[in-house]
Enzyme design. Structure first.
Site, PDB file in Angstrom:
ATOM      1  N   LYS A  97      73.703  34.152  14.670  1.00  0.00           N
ATOM      2  CA  LYS A  97      73.164  35.391  15.262  1.00  0.00           C
ATOM      3  C   LYS A  97      74.180  36.034  16.211  1.00  0.00           C
ATOM      4  CE  LYS A  97      69.657  33.301  17.134  1.00  0.00           C
ATOM      5  NZ  LYS A  97      70.027  31.907  16.739  1.00  0.00           N
ATOM      6  N   ARG A 115      61.704  34.877  20.870  1.00  0.00           N
ATOM      7  CA  ARG A 115      61.688  33.491  20.389  1.00  0.00           C
ATOM      8  C   ARG A 115      60.277  32.931  20.364  1.00  0.00           C
ATOM      9  NH1 ARG A 115      67.416  32.238  21.937  1.00  0.00           N
ATOM     10  NH2 ARG A 115      67.913  30.097  21.474  1.00  0.00           N
ATOM     11  N   ARG A 163      81.004  24.356  17.495  1.00  0.00           N
ATOM     12  CA  ARG A 163      81.098  25.681  18.152  1.00  0.00           C
ATOM     13  C   ARG A 163      81.948  25.614  19.416  1.00  0.00           C
ATOM     14  NH1 ARG A 163      75.749  29.022  19.248  1.00  0.00           N
ATOM     15  NH2 ARG A 163      75.095  27.204  20.443  1.00  0.00           N
ATOM     16  N   ARG A 196      79.632  24.511  24.793  1.00  0.00           N
ATOM     17  CA  ARG A 196      78.471  24.728  25.665  1.00  0.00           C
ATOM     18  C   ARG A 196      77.838  23.410  26.089  1.00  0.00           C
ATOM     19  NH1 ARG A 196      74.921  29.338  22.798  1.00  0.00           N
ATOM     20  NH2 ARG A 196      73.302  27.907  23.479  1.00  0.00           N
ATOM     21  N   ARG A 228      66.794  21.555  20.439  1.00  0.00           N
ATOM     22  CA  ARG A 228      66.708  23.020  20.291  1.00  0.00           C
ATOM     23  C   ARG A 228      66.235  23.409  18.895  1.00  0.00           C
ATOM     24  NH1 ARG A 228      72.302  23.873  21.866  1.00  0.00           N
ATOM     25  NH2 ARG A 228      72.216  25.935  20.967  1.00  0.00           N
TER      26      ARG A 228
HETATM   27  P1  ADP Z   1      73.682  31.446  16.992  1.00  0.00           P
HETATM   28  O1  ADP Z   1      74.004  32.613  17.888  1.00  0.00           O
HETATM   29  O2  ADP Z   1      72.711  31.798  15.900  1.00  0.00           O
HETATM   30  O3  ADP Z   1      73.273  30.229  17.761  1.00  0.00           O
HETATM   31  P2  ADP Z   1      76.564  31.400  16.558  1.00  0.00           P
HETATM   32  O4  ADP Z   1      76.869  32.813  16.196  1.00  0.00           O
HETATM   33  O5  ADP Z   1      76.908  30.920  17.917  1.00  0.00           O
HETATM   34  O6  ADP Z   1      75.017  31.055  16.227  1.00  0.00           O
HETATM   35  O7  ADP Z   1      77.303  30.468  15.465  1.00  0.00           O
HETATM   36  C1  ADP Z   1      77.308  29.048  15.584  1.00  0.00           C
HETATM   37  C2  ADP Z   1      78.654  28.496  15.106  1.00  0.00           C
HETATM   38  O8  ADP Z   1      78.779  28.692  13.692  1.00  0.00           O
HETATM   39  C3  ADP Z   1      79.880  29.164  15.734  1.00  0.00           C
HETATM   40  O9  ADP Z   1      80.853  28.169  15.944  1.00  0.00           O
HETATM   41  C4  ADP Z   1      80.346  30.167  14.672  1.00  0.00           C
HETATM   42  O10 ADP Z   1      81.753  30.369  14.724  1.00  0.00           O
HETATM   43  C5  ADP Z   1      79.932  29.471  13.367  1.00  0.00           C
HETATM   44  N1  ADP Z   1      79.505  30.400  12.309  1.00  0.00           N
HETATM   45  C6  ADP Z   1      78.745  31.512  12.439  1.00  0.00           C
HETATM   46  N2  ADP Z   1      78.522  32.103  11.245  1.00  0.00           N
HETATM   47  C7  ADP Z   1      79.144  31.317  10.312  1.00  0.00           C
HETATM   48  C8  ADP Z   1      79.305  31.367   8.880  1.00  0.00           C
HETATM   49  N3  ADP Z   1      78.728  32.352   8.149  1.00  0.00           N
HETATM   50  N4  ADP Z   1      80.004  30.402   8.294  1.00  0.00           N
HETATM   51  C9  ADP Z   1      80.579  29.401   9.012  1.00  0.00           C
HETATM   52  N5  ADP Z   1      80.489  29.292  10.355  1.00  0.00           N
HETATM   53  C10 ADP Z   1      79.784  30.231  11.004  1.00  0.00           C
HETATM   54  P1  AMP Z   2      71.118  30.722  22.891  1.00  0.00           P
HETATM   55  O1  AMP Z   2      72.405  31.181  23.504  1.00  0.00           O
HETATM   56  O2  AMP Z   2      70.408  31.831  22.173  1.00  0.00           O
HETATM   57  O3  AMP Z   2      71.295  29.502  22.026  1.00  0.00           O
HETATM   58  O4  AMP Z   2      70.156  30.314  24.097  1.00  0.00           O
HETATM   59  C1  AMP Z   2      70.504  29.268  24.990  1.00  0.00           C
HETATM   60  C2  AMP Z   2      69.277  28.849  25.813  1.00  0.00           C
HETATM   61  O5  AMP Z   2      68.840  29.956  26.633  1.00  0.00           O
HETATM   62  C3  AMP Z   2      68.044  28.451  25.009  1.00  0.00           C
HETATM   63  O6  AMP Z   2      68.091  27.101  24.567  1.00  0.00           O
HETATM   64  C4  AMP Z   2      66.931  28.703  26.036  1.00  0.00           C
HETATM   65  O7  AMP Z   2      66.881  27.674  27.016  1.00  0.00           O
HETATM   66  C5  AMP Z   2      67.417  29.977  26.721  1.00  0.00           C
HETATM   67  N1  AMP Z   2      66.921  31.187  25.999  1.00  0.00           N
HETATM   68  C6  AMP Z   2      67.675  32.111  25.353  1.00  0.00           C
HETATM   69  N2  AMP Z   2      66.898  33.078  24.816  1.00  0.00           N
HETATM   70  C7  AMP Z   2      65.613  32.746  25.139  1.00  0.00           C
HETATM   71  C8  AMP Z   2      64.346  33.341  24.859  1.00  0.00           C
HETATM   72  N3  AMP Z   2      64.237  34.476  24.137  1.00  0.00           N
HETATM   73  N4  AMP Z   2      63.246  32.731  25.363  1.00  0.00           N
HETATM   74  C9  AMP Z   2      63.337  31.617  26.089  1.00  0.00           C
HETATM   75  N5  AMP Z   2      64.492  30.990  26.359  1.00  0.00           N
HETATM   76  C10 AMP Z   2      65.629  31.543  25.902  1.00  0.00           C
END
Ligand code: ADP
Ligand code: AMP
Length: 225
Positions: free
Chosen positions: A20, A95, A134, A167, A178
């Site tokens: 995302k 969420r 990541r 992270r 999560r």
């Molecule tokens: P989210 O925001 O949904 O938690 P991220 O955008 O942080 O996910 O992506 C999670 C990890 O996967 C990152 O390290 C990113 O570089 C990698 N990633 C994202 N999209 C793809 C894809 N289509 N193929 C391979 N790796 C990806």
């Molecule tokens: P993310 O970066 O989207 O993976 O979010 C990291 C953390 O932030 C999550 O595990 C939650 O603890 C908090 N968080 C982010 N977005 C939300 C949401 N919409 N509602 C509640 N907690 C959130």
């Protein structure tokens, strides 16, 4: 508040690690509207040690959701800002069903509505492998994956030379939690938005650029309607 009838508000749905944030950043650049990531907003508050950051800290460390009332108030304040007048890409929000209902009410207040909700579909196994590799830039927030999209030099951001970090909530135990929280509290939004006729499924197990191209196509189709 001025009406935003022509604004483009998009929610990206998907599990933790679905891509995302990666896609929202690219869409934001392509469409010229901001990425609103609640995870990023909480992390900024945590770094700045604000009251909101301190409230969110424990929940984030445990991989649990920050309570709806806190999260909704933060998004309300963010979307009211002038840079969101033309729309926003929402990443990580809503969420819960309560957050989705609050978003609908808020957009109605702003004279707008959601245009489309792409659901980036990725298996649980792939979610875990994405989270495990990541790396994020401490300075500009750029996202990397040690196998799938590695930086040119390990530990250094290609874009700004900043330091890359993993992270704190990307430990194996928190990742699993999560994902469990996602299935319990967020996955019901798939049916919620499907019933509203807004959901479009996207196969997220393709390359970043293929997923991006499909998202842009979906958004363009929706705009023509
Ligand atoms: P989210 O925001 O949904 O938690 P991220 O955008 O942080 O996910 O992506 C999670 C990890 O996967 C990152 O390290 C990113 O570089 C990698 N990633 C994202 N999209 C793809 C894809 N289509 N193929 C391979 N790796 C990806
Ligand atoms: P993310 O970066 O989207 O993976 O979010 C990291 C953390 O932030 C999550 O595990 C939650 O603890 C908090 N968080 C982010 N977005 C939300 C949401 N919409 N509602 C509640 N907690 C959130």
């Amino acid at each position: 508040m001025a009406t935003r009838a022509k604004a483009l508000y998009i929610v990206l749905l998907g599990g933790p690690g679905a891509g995302k944030g990666t896609q929202a950043e690219l869409l934001s650049k392509a469409l010229g509207i901001p990425q609103v990531s609640t995870g990023d907003l909480f992390r900024e508050n945590l770094k700045d040690e604000t009251e909101l950051g301190l409230l969110a800290k424990g929940y984030m460390e445990r991989g649990e959701l920050v309570p709806d009332s806190i999260t909704i108030a933060m998004v309300r304040e963010r979307l009211a800002r002038p840079d969101c007048e033309a729309g926003a890409i929402l990443d990580g929000f809503p969420r819960t069903v309560a957050q989705a209902e609050a978003l609908e009410a808020l957009l109605t207040e702003l004279g707008s509505r959601l245009k489309v909700v792409p659901y980036i579909k990725v298996s649980e196994e792939v979610l875990l492998s994405r989270l495990a590799g990541r790396w994020t830039c401490r300075n500009c927030g750029a996202m990397y994956h040690q196998l799938f999209s590695p930086p040119r030099q390990p530990g250094v951001c290609d874009k700004c030379g900043g330091e890359l970090y993993q992270r704190a909530d990307d430990t194996p135990e928190t990742q699993r939690h999560r994902i469990q929280v996602y299935f319990e509290q967020t996955a019901p939004l798939i049916d919620y938005y499907r019933e509203k006729g807004l959901l479009v499924e996207v196969d997220g197990q393709r390359s970043i650029s293929e997923v991006q191209a499909e998202l842009l196509r979906i958004i363009a189709d929706d705009r023509r309607r």
